[in-house]
Design a protein around this motif. Structure first.
Motif, PDB file in Angstrom:
ATOM      1  N   VAL A  95       0.833  -1.211   0.000  1.00 46.31           N
ATOM      2  CA  VAL A  95       0.000   0.000   0.000  1.00 46.31           C
ATOM      3  C   VAL A  95       0.864   1.257   0.000  1.00 46.31           C
ATOM      4  O   VAL A  95       0.582   2.223  -0.709  1.00 46.31           O
ATOM      5  N   LEU A  96       1.954   1.233   0.763  1.00 51.32           N
ATOM      6  CA  LEU A  96       2.789   2.423   0.872  1.00 51.32           C
ATOM      7  C   LEU A  96       3.744   2.615  -0.302  1.00 51.32           C
ATOM      8  O   LEU A  96       4.527   3.566  -0.303  1.00 51.32           O
ATOM      9  N   LEU A  97       3.672   1.750  -1.308  1.00 53.25           N
ATOM     10  CA  LEU A  97       4.445   2.003  -2.528  1.00 53.25           C
ATOM     11  C   LEU A  97       4.057   3.349  -3.146  1.00 53.25           C
ATOM     12  O   LEU A  97       4.860   3.979  -3.829  1.00 53.25           O
ATOM     13  N   MET A  98       2.849   3.796  -2.872  1.00 49.79           N
ATOM     14  CA  MET A  98       2.417   5.109  -3.361  1.00 49.79           C
ATOM     15  C   MET A  98       3.254   6.227  -2.739  1.00 49.79           C
ATOM     16  O   MET A  98       3.448   7.276  -3.355  1.00 49.79           O
ATOM     17  N   VAL A  99       3.744   6.020  -1.519  1.00 48.96           N
ATOM     18  CA  VAL A  99       4.627   7.007  -0.887  1.00 48.96           C
ATOM     19  C   VAL A  99       5.921   7.117  -1.688  1.00 48.96           C
ATOM     20  O   VAL A  99       6.408   8.214  -1.966  1.00 48.96           O
ATOM     21  N   TRP A 100       6.474   5.962  -2.053  1.00 46.87           N
ATOM     22  CA  TRP A 100       7.690   5.982  -2.870  1.00 46.87           C
ATOM     23  C   TRP A 100       7.431   6.665  -4.210  1.00 46.87           C
ATOM     24  O   TRP A 100       8.204   7.514  -4.647  1.00 46.87           O
ATOM     25  N   LEU A 101       6.349   6.283  -4.864  1.00 45.48           N
ATOM     26  CA  LEU A 101       6.020   6.861  -6.165  1.00 45.48           C
ATOM     27  C   LEU A 101       5.830   8.373  -6.060  1.00 45.48           C
ATOM     28  O   LEU A 101       6.348   9.135  -6.885  1.00 45.48           O
ATOM     29  N   GLY A 102       5.104   8.821  -5.048  1.00 44.37           N
ATOM     30  CA  GLY A 102       4.879  10.254  -4.866  1.00 44.37           C
ATOM     31  C   GLY A 102       6.169  11.013  -4.591  1.00 44.37           C
ATOM     32  O   GLY A 102       6.399  12.097  -5.134  1.00 44.37           O
TER      33      GLY A 102
END
Length: 114
Positions: A95-102
């Motif tokens: 779920v927190l892969l979006m943090v990396w992407l952002g």
């Protein structure tokens, strides 16, 4: 083809050296710092410098730093959520892969985009 062979040889030698260093470091969990990715990156940078010049390598180096910074933010977020919420690793990390992407997208837009 020669580039691939050189990357394989240089990377293999450097990974071997860092593996030995990683085995001698205490605590052994720090051995992961000496994993293969940074050593392969250094071999690639050296070969790219020879092939494409310093300007290109400079941009690639900044991209590597931005990627490392984005991963650091992601790892901190995963660690924080797992310690606070006592969640499982796989769903939290996914779920927190979006943090990396952002973070990576922001660093690209602010620092890397020409």
């Amino acid at each position: 083809m020669i580039d691939l062979l050189l990357r394989f040889l240089i990377g293999g030698m450097v990974v071997t050296v860092f593996s030995v260093v990683g085995d001698t470091v205490k605590p052994e969990s720090l051995g992961g710092v000496f994993a293969a990715a940074p050593t392969i990156a250094m071999a690639t940078v050296a070969l790219t410098l020879h092939e494409r010049g310093a300007g290109y390598v400079s941009m690639e180096g900044r991209s590597m730093v931005a990627g490392a910074a984005a991963f650091f933010v992601y790892a901190c977020a995963v660690s924080w959520v797992m310690m606070r919420r006592k969640t499982d690793a796989l769903p939290t990390a996914t779920v927190l892969l979006m943090v990396w992407l952002g973070t990576a997208a922001t660093l690209w837009a602010v620092w890397l985009r020409r």
